[in-house]
Design a protein around this motif. Structure first.
Motif, PDB file in Angstrom:
ATOM      1  N   HIS A 167       9.647  11.010  -1.120  1.00  0.00           N
ATOM      2  CA  HIS A 167       8.874  10.661  -2.308  1.00  0.00           C
ATOM      3  C   HIS A 167       7.968   9.480  -1.979  1.00  0.00           C
ATOM      4  N   GLY A 168       6.698   9.570  -2.367  1.00  0.00           N
ATOM      5  CA  GLY A 168       5.773   8.471  -2.126  1.00  0.00           C
ATOM      6  C   GLY A 168       4.657   8.435  -3.143  1.00  0.00           C
ATOM      7  N   ARG A 169       3.857   7.368  -3.071  1.00  0.00           N
ATOM      8  CA  ARG A 169       2.703   7.249  -3.977  1.00  0.00           C
ATOM      9  C   ARG A 169       1.638   6.375  -3.332  1.00  0.00           C
ATOM     10  N   ILE A 170       0.441   6.460  -3.858  1.00  0.00           N
ATOM     11  CA  ILE A 170      -0.665   5.645  -3.361  1.00  0.00           C
ATOM     12  C   ILE A 170      -0.413   4.183  -3.715  1.00  0.00           C
ATOM     13  N   LYS A 171      -0.659   3.303  -2.756  1.00  0.00           N
ATOM     14  CA  LYS A 171      -0.422   1.873  -2.937  1.00  0.00           C
ATOM     15  C   LYS A 171      -1.522   1.205  -3.761  1.00  0.00           C
ATOM     16  N   ASN A 172      -1.157   0.090  -4.361  1.00  0.00           N
ATOM     17  CA  ASN A 172      -2.107  -0.875  -4.934  1.00  0.00           C
ATOM     18  C   ASN A 172      -3.016  -0.297  -6.012  1.00  0.00           C
ATOM     19  N   LEU A 173      -2.510   0.676  -6.745  1.00  0.00           N
ATOM     20  CA  LEU A 173      -3.246   1.239  -7.876  1.00  0.00           C
ATOM     21  C   LEU A 173      -2.350   1.228  -9.103  1.00  0.00           C
ATOM     22  N   SER A 174      -2.965   1.199 -10.262  1.00  0.00           N
ATOM     23  CA  SER A 174      -2.198   1.271 -11.497  1.00  0.00           C
ATOM     24  C   SER A 174      -1.694   2.687 -11.721  1.00  0.00           C
ATOM     25  N   GLY A 175      -0.697   2.835 -12.577  1.00  0.00           N
ATOM     26  CA  GLY A 175      -0.204   4.156 -12.914  1.00  0.00           C
ATOM     27  C   GLY A 175      -1.282   5.016 -13.527  1.00  0.00           C
ATOM     28  N   GLU A 176      -2.143   4.407 -14.318  1.00  0.00           N
ATOM     29  CA  GLU A 176      -3.238   5.153 -14.938  1.00  0.00           C
ATOM     30  C   GLU A 176      -4.192   5.699 -13.882  1.00  0.00           C
ATOM     31  N   GLN A 240       0.465  13.212   8.336  1.00  0.00           N
ATOM     32  CA  GLN A 240      -0.587  12.202   8.319  1.00  0.00           C
ATOM     33  C   GLN A 240      -0.636  11.509   6.963  1.00  0.00           C
ATOM     34  N   LEU A 241      -0.511  12.300   5.901  1.00  0.00           N
ATOM     35  CA  LEU A 241      -0.508  11.737   4.554  1.00  0.00           C
ATOM     36  C   LEU A 241       0.647  10.753   4.392  1.00  0.00           C
ATOM     37  N   MET A 242       1.827  11.160   4.807  1.00  0.00           N
ATOM     38  CA  MET A 242       3.006  10.306   4.682  1.00  0.00           C
ATOM     39  C   MET A 242       2.836   9.004   5.453  1.00  0.00           C
ATOM     40  N   ASN A 243       2.163   9.069   6.603  1.00  0.00           N
ATOM     41  CA  ASN A 243       2.001   7.898   7.468  1.00  0.00           C
ATOM     42  C   ASN A 243       0.761   7.070   7.143  1.00  0.00           C
ATOM     43  N   SER A 244      -0.003   7.490   6.141  1.00  0.00           N
ATOM     44  CA  SER A 244      -1.227   6.775   5.792  1.00  0.00           C
ATOM     45  C   SER A 244      -0.924   5.355   5.332  1.00  0.00           C
ATOM     46  N   GLU A 245      -1.805   4.421   5.688  1.00  0.00           N
ATOM     47  CA  GLU A 245      -1.650   3.036   5.248  1.00  0.00           C
ATOM     48  C   GLU A 245      -1.814   2.903   3.741  1.00  0.00           C
ATOM     49  N   LYS A 246      -2.418   3.895   3.114  1.00  0.00           N
ATOM     50  CA  LYS A 246      -2.641   3.852   1.665  1.00  0.00           C
ATOM     51  C   LYS A 246      -1.466   4.426   0.874  1.00  0.00           C
ATOM     52  N   VAL A 247      -0.465   4.944   1.568  1.00  0.00           N
ATOM     53  CA  VAL A 247       0.668   5.585   0.906  1.00  0.00           C
ATOM     54  C   VAL A 247       1.948   4.803   1.171  1.00  0.00           C
ATOM     55  N   GLN A 248       2.725   4.593   0.130  1.00  0.00           N
ATOM     56  CA  GLN A 248       4.035   3.963   0.262  1.00  0.00           C
ATOM     57  C   GLN A 248       5.111   5.014   0.065  1.00  0.00           C
ATOM     58  N   VAL A 249       5.989   5.149   1.051  1.00  0.00           N
ATOM     59  CA  VAL A 249       7.135   6.051   0.927  1.00  0.00           C
ATOM     60  C   VAL A 249       8.224   5.302   0.179  1.00  0.00           C
TER      61      VAL A 249
END
Length: 259
Positions: A167-176, A240-249
């Motif tokens: 499970h992961g999500r994009i970092k440094n963004l609001s839920g909206e 690649q998506l999982m390892n992206s610097e923009k994604v937090q696992v």
């Protein structure tokens, strides 16, 4: 942001109560290696839509190259078409899955990816996008043979018995902001599955991680892998998506490649 969780082996899936709209989930059968043989897959009864066999890949590549060669507006240069024509299935599997050489110990052999024979099947990974509706999670994903579909997380799990889930999500963004990714992805429901398409911003057809890239790019103006040029020379993979610097696992049962 929550801390990364690496939980005991008996806990294989994240708590769906932690899901937020626009999150990502990656499934995989526990204990499998990348790559593995046809017999190993048959014995493990793995989900076929997450695997690629060499004859199918070669046939799809041939059709794609024929279309590109006859199209004056081809997205591939002659050099790129030659490069793709010469790309072997083993080389594709190694780069796409993020593996250069793997000893397949579970097969009782020292077979390495460079020694693949015709008929080999590899796990290429998979990723879906979480949508929340009425407080319940749904999954939007691009599936071979089905195209872009949406179903409940409960149904998604039931179609993948025994599989581990990251499970992961994009970092440094609001839920909206993150929620916009799922809203965008939903626009493409019913679009066909198309693996041989190297323009990540082409919405005529999708594979799983391309759907994520395009949805994030169009809804947030973010290139989730850091490369805003959508026209690629190679596929964008779930790993690649999982390892992206923009994604937090946020939840991990272990190594996505060979756990």
């Amino acid at each position: 942001m929550p801390e990364l969780q690496t939980l005991p082996a008996e806990i294989l899936r994240p708590d769906p109560a932690t899901f937020e709209q626009g999150d990502f989930i990656w499934p995989k059968k526990p204990g499998v290696l990348v790559p593995y043989s046809t017999s190993y897959i048959t014995e493990m009864k793995l989900v076929p839509t997450d695997f690629y066999d060499e004859p199918t890949w070669v046939a799809e590549k041939k059709l794609y190259l024929e279309r590109q060669a006859s199209d004056p507006a081809s997205q591939l240069s002659a050099t790129d078409r030659t490069r793709l024509a010469e790309l072997s299935f083993a080389e594709f599997a190694a780069e796409y899955a993020g593996i250069e050489s793997v000893d397949v110990e579970d097969l009782g052999t020292d077979t390495k990816i460079e020694e693949f024979a015709l008929g080999t099947i590899v796990y290429v990974g998979h990723v879906g996008i979480i949508e929340i509706e009425g407080g319940k999670p749904f999954v939007i994903e691009a599936i071979s043979g089905k195209g872009v579909i949406r179903h409940s997380y409960a149904d998604w799990l039931s179609s993948r018995p025994g599989e581990e889930v990251w499970h992961g999500r994009i970092k440094n963004l609001s839920g909206e902001q993150r929620a916009k990714v799922a809203v965008e992805a939903k626009k493409y429901l019913g679009r066909p599955y198309e693996f041989f398409n190297f323009d990540l911003n082409d919405d005529s057809g999708f594979y799983c991680s391309k759907l994520v890239w395009l949805a994030a790019f169009r809804s947030l103006n973010i290139a989730i892998d850091g490369n805003s040029d959508s026209k690629r020379r190679f596929w964008f993979s779930p790993k690649q998506l999982m390892n992206s610097e923009k994604v937090q696992v946020l939840f991990s049962p272990g190594s996505y490649t060979n756990h």
